[in-house]
Scaffold this motif. Structure first.
Motif, short mmCIF file in Angstrom:
data_model
loop_
_atom_site.label_atom_id
_atom_site.label_comp_id
_atom_site.label_asym_id
_atom_site.label_seq_id
_atom_site.Cartn_x
_atom_site.Cartn_y
_atom_site.Cartn_z
N SER B 40 42.14 7.64 61.22
CA SER B 40 41.62 8.47 60.14
C SER B 40 42.73 9.39 59.65
CB SER B 40 40.40 9.25 60.62
OG SER B 40 40.80 10.43 61.24
N GLY B 41 42.82 9.55 58.35
CA GLY B 41 43.90 10.33 57.76
C GLY B 41 45.12 9.50 57.42
N SER B 42 45.05 8.21 57.70
CA SER B 42 46.21 7.36 57.39
C SER B 42 46.27 7.03 55.91
CB SER B 42 46.13 6.08 58.21
OG SER B 42 44.95 5.38 57.87
N GLY B 43 45.17 7.24 55.22
CA GLY B 43 45.16 6.99 53.78
C GLY B 43 44.49 5.68 53.40
N LYS B 44 43.84 5.04 54.37
CA LYS B 44 43.28 3.73 54.06
C LYS B 44 42.09 3.81 53.10
CE LYS B 44 40.36 3.30 58.23
NZ LYS B 44 40.33 4.71 58.67
N SER B 45 41.28 4.84 53.29
CA SER B 45 40.14 4.98 52.38
C SER B 45 40.60 5.34 50.97
CB SER B 45 39.18 6.06 52.88
OG SER B 45 38.46 5.57 53.99
N THR B 46 41.61 6.20 50.89
CA THR B 46 42.16 6.56 49.58
C THR B 46 42.67 5.32 48.86
OG1 THR B 46 42.83 8.65 50.56
CG2 THR B 46 43.78 8.11 48.42
N LEU B 47 43.37 4.48 49.62
CA LEU B 47 43.89 3.25 49.02
C LEU B 47 42.75 2.39 48.49
CD1 LEU B 47 46.32 1.42 48.44
CD2 LEU B 47 46.04 0.45 50.73
N LEU B 48 41.72 2.27 49.30
CA LEU B 48 40.58 1.45 48.88
C LEU B 48 39.91 2.03 47.63
CD1 LEU B 48 39.03 -1.10 50.11
CD2 LEU B 48 37.25 0.55 50.62
N LEU B 162 37.02 -9.59 43.33
CA LEU B 162 37.47 -9.01 44.58
C LEU B 162 36.31 -8.28 45.25
CD1 LEU B 162 40.03 -8.25 46.31
CD2 LEU B 162 40.28 -6.27 44.83
N LEU B 163 36.14 -8.55 46.55
CA LEU B 163 35.12 -7.84 47.32
C LEU B 163 35.81 -6.74 48.11
CD1 LEU B 163 32.59 -10.29 49.03
CD2 LEU B 163 32.14 -8.58 47.28
N LEU B 164 35.34 -5.52 47.95
CA LEU B 164 35.91 -4.40 48.70
C LEU B 164 34.88 -3.92 49.71
CD1 LEU B 164 37.51 -2.33 45.80
CD2 LEU B 164 38.68 -3.78 47.44
N ALA B 165 35.28 -3.93 50.99
CA ALA B 165 34.33 -3.52 52.02
C ALA B 165 34.92 -2.34 52.79
CB ALA B 165 34.05 -4.69 52.96
N ASP B 166 34.19 -1.24 52.75
CA ASP B 166 34.64 -0.03 53.43
C ASP B 166 33.88 0.10 54.74
OD1 ASP B 166 35.71 2.35 54.12
OD2 ASP B 166 34.86 3.51 52.46
N GLU B 167 34.53 -0.24 55.83
CA GLU B 167 33.88 -0.20 57.16
C GLU B 167 32.52 -0.89 57.11
OE1 GLU B 167 35.31 1.14 59.82
OE2 GLU B 167 36.64 2.76 59.19
N THR B 193 38.13 -13.42 47.39
CA THR B 193 39.15 -12.53 47.92
C THR B 193 38.45 -11.30 48.49
OG1 THR B 193 40.44 -13.26 46.03
CG2 THR B 193 41.38 -11.48 47.37
N ILE B 194 38.77 -10.96 49.73
CA ILE B 194 38.05 -9.87 50.38
C ILE B 194 39.03 -8.88 51.00
CG2 ILE B 194 36.33 -9.26 52.14
CD1 ILE B 194 35.24 -12.09 51.90
N LEU B 195 38.77 -7.60 50.76
CA LEU B 195 39.55 -6.53 51.35
C LEU B 195 38.62 -5.70 52.23
CD1 LEU B 195 42.39 -6.59 49.98
CD2 LEU B 195 41.91 -4.30 49.17
N ILE B 196 38.99 -5.58 53.51
CA ILE B 196 38.11 -4.85 54.41
C ILE B 196 38.86 -3.67 55.02
CG2 ILE B 196 36.74 -4.97 56.53
CD1 ILE B 196 36.41 -7.96 56.01
N VAL B 197 38.32 -2.48 54.85
CA VAL B 197 38.89 -1.33 55.54
C VAL B 197 38.14 -1.19 56.86
CG1 VAL B 197 39.00 1.19 55.56
CG2 VAL B 197 39.70 -0.07 53.53
N THR B 198 38.88 -1.11 57.95
CA THR B 198 38.23 -0.99 59.25
C THR B 198 39.15 -0.28 60.22
OG1 THR B 198 37.11 -2.18 61.03
CG2 THR B 198 39.01 -3.26 60.02
N HIS B 199 38.58 0.24 61.28
CA HIS B 199 39.45 0.75 62.33
C HIS B 199 39.17 0.01 63.64
CE1 HIS B 199 35.82 3.26 62.61
NE2 HIS B 199 36.05 3.19 63.92
N GLU B 200 38.36 -1.05 63.51
CA GLU B 200 38.03 -1.83 64.71
C GLU B 200 38.93 -3.06 64.77
OE1 GLU B 200 33.46 -1.98 65.31
OE2 GLU B 200 33.79 -1.14 63.31
#
Lengths: 409, 233
Positions: B40-48, B162-167, B193-200
């Protein structure tokens, strides 16, 4: 353009969030109800005023005589001024086309007897014009006419109440009424929009009264109406100049207020009009105050609704809703609720007025109701009010950033 | 499909500002399945969010399907979001007073389709996620996994590039998570095309490529051997 899908969205939102809808609608229902009731009461008061002053002609001028209070032209104070036929004709000639109707009045109190029924009444001896001055409505027969005046016929026109008092089971028209020993033929029966006492009066020709009571040509009072085409200022100038002429005719001091009294209804009706207008303005201010309170109320609730729907709006925006479509949804929902609630408020208000109408009449409020013009006006006001109430919240909603809204878990 | 060049983004915090993205270069081709990872704080959500046009970058280029995404008005962003992107959120973000079918049909409403077309398409996608018989249920009557599937059906409904998936599995248990991932893999197999933000880590391994963010820069960008979720289900 009617967008059925947009309305479907709005109805779904309204229908699925009933409590919210009812809450926001309630403010408006209440505001419009108060507005309607206030307006109705104002109308009622106005009706009372018009009725109270509308019985007699509003352009009437009454001329009375009294005793002089000041010495003038070598004559002492305390002299009694007596009008007679000459005065009547003088005024009639002098006034010319400024005059509409004119009548003399002689007052007498009589005891009227028909068979076994006896009662005391006031007699007014008048000219035919009196009918129009007093707005006397003939129920049966006719009023006194010019021939009665010329021939000094012994006829009377009696009020409805006189007939009720004396002619218990039979009809009065055509019968002979005994007034203090002299028989008069009843030629007409009248009613009057004024109070009951007006209908306990007996009219007879002025010339008959002059002959019967004293064999002179005295007159107690002269009533007239001025030409209604004259405005208030002209009417007042007319009565002022008339007063001056009469004072001169009777050698009365100009500053003597008692010897000749001229009362002009123009001055009175002007102040009554001002009063009614003032009343109307007050009611308008109160009414609009209530409306504004309602608008502020619904506006507040709409802001709350927008807050509550922040996430939904965020989702809609993420799915491709344009700011315009968000504004439409919120604004139209607001207008729709306002109009429906407003109509309910209007109906409730009208029912309240209808139900409490008889009770209100004790408080000088007669026929309290709202006119269709008011209803149309209120409807337009409601649409505008709903628009105003919804605009700020809608604007706020359209500016919600989806990212902020979606984070709002 | 997606090209990002020297993307910078900072947020004002009081007088100073927080530099969240410090020059991101990223290229995603059609048919890829990319996991964006980071603490968290790495900027991944902002990028998404920037990719999803929910937020705008301070500087840098972003080209989506050949269209430069820059200086968008709200109206235009709405059109692009509707046309190009399908969102899947951790908390599903279904509209709670609309039933499953109405939720899925909502992006189609904003596309301007008529009611009949919307119903048909929405039913088709509901069937695709296997929840057609739940079409008239409200979100509150559905399980977490079912809700996420409805959300996926909704994301698919507008046929986005594009599919964007946030966690997307953040709120689900492991078994359900894998079911969802299996379904996303299926969609990817079909060419989405799928982009997934995750920390798992396990979720990331089910993608074909993992991009690791750390303190606003890309620390690592590697292709991985996709773990098929079906083997766990």
């Amino acid at each position: 353009m009617f967008d059925i899908d947009l309305w479907r969205e709005i109805f779904q939102s309204i229908n699925k969030n009933r409590l919210r809808t009812i809450m926001s609608g309630f403010t408006v229902v209440f505001a419009i109800m108060l507005f309607t009731i206030l307006f109705g009461i104002a109308n009622g008061l106005q009706n009372t005023f018009t009725e109270a002053f509308g019985d007699d002609a509003t352009n009437a001028i009454y001329i009375n005589s009294g005793t002089t209070t000041k010495a003038s032209n070598g004559l002492q104070a305390g002299r009694r001024i007596q009008f007679d036929n000459e005065t009547f004709n003088y005024i009639k000639d002098e006034s010319g086309n400024k005059l509409e109707f004119i009548t003399a009045r002689i007052y007498k109190n009589v005891t009227a007897t028909f068979r076994n029924e006896t009662s005391s009444y006031s007699v007014r001896a008048v000219h035919p014009d009196h009918q129009f001055l007093e707005k006397t409505l003939m129920n049966e027969g006719r009023y006194i006419n010019q021939r009665d005046i010329e021939e000094k016929t012994k006829v009377v026109v009696i009020g409805k109440k006189v007939e009720e008092d004396l002619f218990l089971t039979t009809t009065a028209l055509g019968k002979y009424l005994n007034l203090s020993g002299i028989q008069y033929k009843i030629i007409g029966i009248f009613s009057d929009e004024g109070n009951d006492d007006e209908e306990r009066i007996i009219y007879m020709p002025v010339s008959t009264a002059q002959q019967v009571y004293g064999n002179n040509d005295y007159i107690d009072q002269i009533n007239m109406t001025y030409n209604p085409e004259m405005n208030y200022d002209q009417a007042i100038a007319f009565s002022n100049s008339l007063t001056k002429q009469l004072k001169k005719l009777f050698s009365v001091a100009v500053s003597d207020q008692r010897a000749i009294r001229v009362r002009n209804r123009a001055a009175e009706s002007q102040s009554v009009n001002a009063l009614t207008t003032g009343l109307g303005i007050i009611i308008l201010v109160i009414g609009f105050g209530t409306l504004i309170a309602g608008v502020v109320g619904i506006s507040n609730i709409m802001i709350f609704i927008v807050k509550e729907r922040t996430k939904e709006i965020g989702i809609r925006k993420a799915l491709g809703a344009s700011p315009k479509s968000i504004v439409s949804i919120i604004l139209l929902e607001s207008i729709f609720i306002t109009i429906i609630a407003g109509i309910i408020g209007l109906l409730v208000g009208m029912v309240v007025l209808r139900v409490s109408g008889p009770m209100l009449e004790e408080y000088f409020i007669k026929d309290a109701a709202v006119s269709s013009a008011h209803i149309i006006g209120a409807t337009i006001t409601l649409i505008v009010a709903g628009g105003i109430a919804g605009y700020l919240p809608a604007k706020k909603a359209s500016q919600i950033k989806p990212i902020v809204a979606l984070r709002n878990d | 499909m997606l090209k990002i060049n020297q993307l910078h983004k900072s947020y004002p915090i009081g007088d100073s500002s927080l530099h969240v993205l410090k020059g991101i270069d990223l290229e995603v081709n059609s048919g890829e399945m990319v996991a964006i990872m980071g603490s968290s704080g790495s900027g991944k959500s902002t990028l998404l969010n920037i990719i999803g046009m929910l937020d705008e970058a301070d500087s840098g280029d972003y080209i989506l399907d050949g269209v430069p995404i820059k200086n968008l008005t709200e109206k235009k962003a709405a059109v692009y979001r509707n046309k190009f992107l399908g969102f899947i959120f951790q908390s599903f973000n279904l509209i709670n007073y609309k039933n499953a079918l109405e939720n899925v049909a909502l992006p189609l409403y904003y596309q301007g389709l008529n009611r009949k077309e919307r119903q048909e398409k929405a039913k088709f996608h509901l069937q695709k996620v296997g929840l057609l018989e739940w079409a008239h249920h409200l979100p509150s009557e559905l399980s977490g996994g079912q809700k996420q599937r409805i959300a996926i059906a909704r994301a698919l409904a507008a046929d986005p590039k594009l599919l964007l998936a946030d966690e997307p599995t953040g709120a689900l248990d492991t078994k359900t998570s894998y079911e969802i991932m299996e379904f996303l893999q299926q969609l990817n197999d079909e060419g989405k095309t799928i982009l997934i933000v995750t920390h798992e880590e396990d979720i990331a391994e089910m993608c074909k490529r993992v991009v690791r963010l750390r303190d606003g820069i890309i620390e690592e960008d590697k292709k991985v051997n996709q773990v098929r979720a079906s083997q766990y289900v």
